[in-house]
Write a protein that holds these residues in place. Structure first.
Motif, PDB file in Angstrom:
ATOM      1  N   GLY A  45       5.939  -0.238   1.518  1.00  0.00           N
ATOM      2  CA  GLY A  45       6.763  -1.297   2.082  1.00  0.00           C
ATOM      3  C   GLY A  45       7.978  -0.714   2.773  1.00  0.00           C
ATOM      4  N   ASP A  46       9.173  -1.176   2.380  1.00  0.00           N
ATOM      5  CA  ASP A  46      10.397  -0.670   2.994  1.00  0.00           C
ATOM      6  C   ASP A  46      11.016   0.470   2.185  1.00  0.00           C
ATOM      7  OD1 ASP A  46      11.255  -2.049   0.790  1.00  0.00           O
ATOM      8  OD2 ASP A  46      12.648  -3.370   1.857  1.00  0.00           O
ATOM      9  N   PHE A  47      10.272   0.976   1.188  1.00  0.00           N
ATOM     10  CA  PHE A  47      10.764   2.080   0.361  1.00  0.00           C
ATOM     11  C   PHE A  47      10.113   3.379   0.796  1.00  0.00           C
ATOM     12  CE2 PHE A  47      10.208   4.946  -3.273  1.00  0.00           C
ATOM     13  CZ  PHE A  47      11.533   5.116  -3.659  1.00  0.00           C
ATOM     14  N   SER A  48      10.910   4.450   0.834  1.00  0.00           N
ATOM     15  CA  SER A  48      10.387   5.749   1.227  1.00  0.00           C
ATOM     16  C   SER A  48      11.062   6.836   0.407  1.00  0.00           C
ATOM     17  CB  SER A  48      10.641   5.987   2.723  1.00  0.00           C
ATOM     18  OG  SER A  48      10.128   7.239   3.129  1.00  0.00           O
ATOM     19  N   VAL A  49      10.282   7.846  -0.009  1.00  0.00           N
ATOM     20  CA  VAL A  49      10.836   8.949  -0.783  1.00  0.00           C
ATOM     21  C   VAL A  49      10.139  10.239  -0.364  1.00  0.00           C
ATOM     22  CG1 VAL A  49       9.209   8.675  -2.704  1.00  0.00           C
ATOM     23  CG2 VAL A  49      11.437   9.747  -3.110  1.00  0.00           C
ATOM     24  N   SER A  50      10.901  11.337  -0.339  1.00  0.00           N
ATOM     25  CA  SER A  50      10.358  12.627   0.075  1.00  0.00           C
ATOM     26  C   SER A  50      10.515  13.654  -1.038  1.00  0.00           C
ATOM     27  CB  SER A  50      11.080  13.133   1.333  1.00  0.00           C
ATOM     28  OG  SER A  50      10.883  12.261   2.422  1.00  0.00           O
ATOM     29  N   GLY A  51       9.679  14.682  -0.983  1.00  0.00           N
ATOM     30  CA  GLY A  51       9.744  15.762  -1.961  1.00  0.00           C
ATOM     31  C   GLY A  51       8.747  15.563  -3.080  1.00  0.00           C
ATOM     32  N   VAL A  52       8.069  16.647  -3.453  1.00  0.00           N
ATOM     33  CA  VAL A  52       6.961  16.523  -4.394  1.00  0.00           C
ATOM     34  C   VAL A  52       7.407  16.031  -5.767  1.00  0.00           C
ATOM     35  CG1 VAL A  52       7.061  18.954  -5.118  1.00  0.00           C
ATOM     36  CG2 VAL A  52       4.920  17.690  -5.310  1.00  0.00           C
ATOM     37  N   ARG A  53       8.555  16.456  -6.247  1.00  0.00           N
ATOM     38  CA  ARG A  53       8.966  16.050  -7.593  1.00  0.00           C
ATOM     39  C   ARG A  53       9.218  14.552  -7.663  1.00  0.00           C
ATOM     40  NH1 ARG A  53      11.960  21.066 -10.464  1.00  0.00           N
ATOM     41  NH2 ARG A  53      11.254  22.715  -9.085  1.00  0.00           N
ATOM     42  N   ALA A  54       9.897  14.013  -6.647  1.00  0.00           N
ATOM     43  CA  ALA A  54      10.167  12.578  -6.623  1.00  0.00           C
ATOM     44  C   ALA A  54       8.878  11.783  -6.449  1.00  0.00           C
ATOM     45  CB  ALA A  54      11.144  12.251  -5.496  1.00  0.00           C
ATOM     46  N   ILE A  55       7.989  12.276  -5.591  1.00  0.00           N
ATOM     47  CA  ILE A  55       6.740  11.555  -5.330  1.00  0.00           C
ATOM     48  C   ILE A  55       5.843  11.538  -6.562  1.00  0.00           C
ATOM     49  CG2 ILE A  55       4.596  11.585  -3.989  1.00  0.00           C
ATOM     50  CD1 ILE A  55       6.252  12.624  -1.620  1.00  0.00           C
TER      51      ILE A  55
ATOM     52  N   ASP B 283      -5.038   7.336 -10.823  1.00  0.00           N
ATOM     53  CA  ASP B 283      -5.830   6.275 -10.202  1.00  0.00           C
ATOM     54  C   ASP B 283      -4.965   5.386  -9.304  1.00  0.00           C
ATOM     55  OD1 ASP B 283      -8.090   4.860  -9.555  1.00  0.00           O
ATOM     56  OD2 ASP B 283      -8.140   3.676 -11.405  1.00  0.00           O
ATOM     57  N   VAL B 284      -4.187   6.044  -8.447  1.00  0.00           N
ATOM     58  CA  VAL B 284      -3.322   5.339  -7.500  1.00  0.00           C
ATOM     59  C   VAL B 284      -3.864   5.572  -6.089  1.00  0.00           C
ATOM     60  CG1 VAL B 284      -1.002   5.210  -6.501  1.00  0.00           C
ATOM     61  CG2 VAL B 284      -1.287   5.565  -8.967  1.00  0.00           C
ATOM     62  N   PRO B 285      -4.345   4.528  -5.410  1.00  0.00           N
ATOM     63  CA  PRO B 285      -4.874   4.699  -4.053  1.00  0.00           C
ATOM     64  C   PRO B 285      -3.772   5.123  -3.081  1.00  0.00           C
ATOM     65  CG  PRO B 285      -5.572   2.599  -5.007  1.00  0.00           C
ATOM     66  CD  PRO B 285      -4.492   3.140  -5.893  1.00  0.00           C
ATOM     67  N   LEU B 286      -4.070   6.116  -2.265  1.00  0.00           N
ATOM     68  CA  LEU B 286      -3.133   6.580  -1.249  1.00  0.00           C
ATOM     69  C   LEU B 286      -3.808   6.567   0.115  1.00  0.00           C
ATOM     70  CD1 LEU B 286      -1.378   9.789  -2.687  1.00  0.00           C
ATOM     71  CD2 LEU B 286      -0.432   7.490  -2.510  1.00  0.00           C
ATOM     72  N   LYS B 287      -3.106   6.040   1.095  1.00  0.00           N
ATOM     73  CA  LYS B 287      -3.540   6.203   2.474  1.00  0.00           C
ATOM     74  C   LYS B 287      -2.847   7.459   2.983  1.00  0.00           C
ATOM     75  CE  LYS B 287      -3.492   4.082   7.060  1.00  0.00           C
ATOM     76  NZ  LYS B 287      -3.014   2.932   7.879  1.00  0.00           N
ATOM     77  N   THR B 288      -3.623   8.521   3.191  1.00  0.00           N
ATOM     78  CA  THR B 288      -3.038   9.830   3.472  1.00  0.00           C
ATOM     79  C   THR B 288      -3.213  10.234   4.927  1.00  0.00           C
ATOM     80  OG1 THR B 288      -3.533  10.525   1.207  1.00  0.00           O
ATOM     81  CG2 THR B 288      -3.023  12.260   2.794  1.00  0.00           C
TER      82      THR B 288
ATOM     83  N   ASN C  53       0.830  -1.195   0.000  1.00  0.00           N
ATOM     84  CA  ASN C  53       0.000   0.000   0.000  1.00  0.00           C
ATOM     85  C   ASN C  53       0.871   1.254   0.000  1.00  0.00           C
ATOM     86  OD1 ASN C  53      -2.281  -1.597   0.134  1.00  0.00           O
ATOM     87  ND2 ASN C  53      -2.462  -1.449   2.365  1.00  0.00           N
ATOM     88  N   LEU C  54       0.437   2.273  -0.728  1.00  0.00           N
ATOM     89  CA  LEU C  54       1.150   3.546  -0.748  1.00  0.00           C
ATOM     90  C   LEU C  54       0.587   4.449   0.343  1.00  0.00           C
ATOM     91  CD1 LEU C  54       1.870   2.415  -3.615  1.00  0.00           C
ATOM     92  CD2 LEU C  54       1.970   4.796  -4.361  1.00  0.00           C
ATOM     93  N   GLU C  55       1.466   4.950   1.193  1.00  0.00           N
ATOM     94  CA  GLU C  55       1.058   5.812   2.294  1.00  0.00           C
ATOM     95  C   GLU C  55       1.730   7.172   2.150  1.00  0.00           C
ATOM     96  OE1 GLU C  55       1.541   3.996   6.107  1.00  0.00           O
ATOM     97  OE2 GLU C  55       0.733   2.061   5.453  1.00  0.00           O
ATOM     98  N   LEU C  56       0.921   8.217   2.179  1.00  0.00           N
ATOM     99  CA  LEU C  56       1.425   9.582   2.029  1.00  0.00           C
ATOM    100  C   LEU C  56       1.306  10.324   3.350  1.00  0.00           C
ATOM    101  CD1 LEU C  56       2.385  11.890   0.067  1.00  0.00           C
ATOM    102  CD2 LEU C  56      -0.033  12.525  -0.090  1.00  0.00           C
TER     103      LEU C  56
END
Length: 217
Positions: free
Chosen positions: A72-82, A37-42, A14-17
């Protein structure tokens, strides 16, 4: 499955923002997720935190960075990367234009957001508009209105320029800016919302924008 194999957690993909109320960078992420159409848990951090008005992410008092996307075990910050990550995870064709002309126009409008449109929008929200800010908003909106009279989306095809620019239109709307002279912009926003599973819920941003705490860069 082996005797000692560990069953994979189905929720781990799951993608969590983690976002921030009033932060336009967070809004851009929500727009991109809706369009692709990407579900996000925000989760939105406290609105009492001061919002960084320059960078594409900021540190909270907890040392967390927002916006931050985790899968999962991946994390990224910043609007451009996200935005790039969400685009790749999305359904259908990527929003990155393949034609050089459209790619150049996309990047031009993203630069406009960071260099002129964003700061002028922030000045409007903060009730600190100068004559230059007033002229900047008018010029950008008139340019968009003209472009969108001829195109469905900013560069013709749907691209990264659309969620970037649309975030500021939402900010102006919430802040009470009169957009009645720009009907093509309104129709464009409706087309974007038509691409999403539902319209963007901006209620969580409203109080922060009216208090002048929102990020527009």
């Amino acid at each position: 499955m082996g005797l000692f194999s560990r069953k994979k957690d189905k929720g781990s993909n799951n993608l969590e923002l983690l976002g921030l109320k009033g932060q336009v960078s967070t809004m851009k992420c929500l727009l991109m997720a809706g369009i692709r159409d990407v579900p996000l848990k925000t989760t939105l951090a406290s609105s009492e935190v001061a919002v960084d008005q320059v960078n594409s992410y900021q540190y909270l008092e907890t040392s967390d960075k927002v916006p931050n996307l985790t899968q999962g075990d991946f994390s990224v910050s910043g609007v451009r990367a996200i935005l790039t990550y969400i685009d790749v995870k999305g359904k259908g064709v990527s929003l990155i234009p393949k034609k050089a002309r459209n790619l150049g126009l996309q990047n031009y409008w993203i630069d406009v957001c960071y260099q002129t449109f964003g700061p002028a929008t922030q000045a409007f929200i903060n009730n600190s508009m100068t004559e230059k800010d007033t002229a900047t908003l008018s010029d950008v909106l008139k340019s968009l209105e003209k472009i969108l009279a001829e195109n469905e989306f900013i560069v013709g095809q749907l691209s990264f320029a659309d969620p970037h620019v649309a975030a500021y239109i939402y900010v102006l709307r919430v802040g009470g800016y009169d957009l009645t002279d720009y009907p093509n912009i309104g129709k464009w926003i409706s087309r974007l919302e038509g691409k999403m599973s539902g319209s963007l819920n901006i209620e969580g941003f409203q109080a922060d924008m009216q208090s002048g705490a929102s990020q527009v860069a």
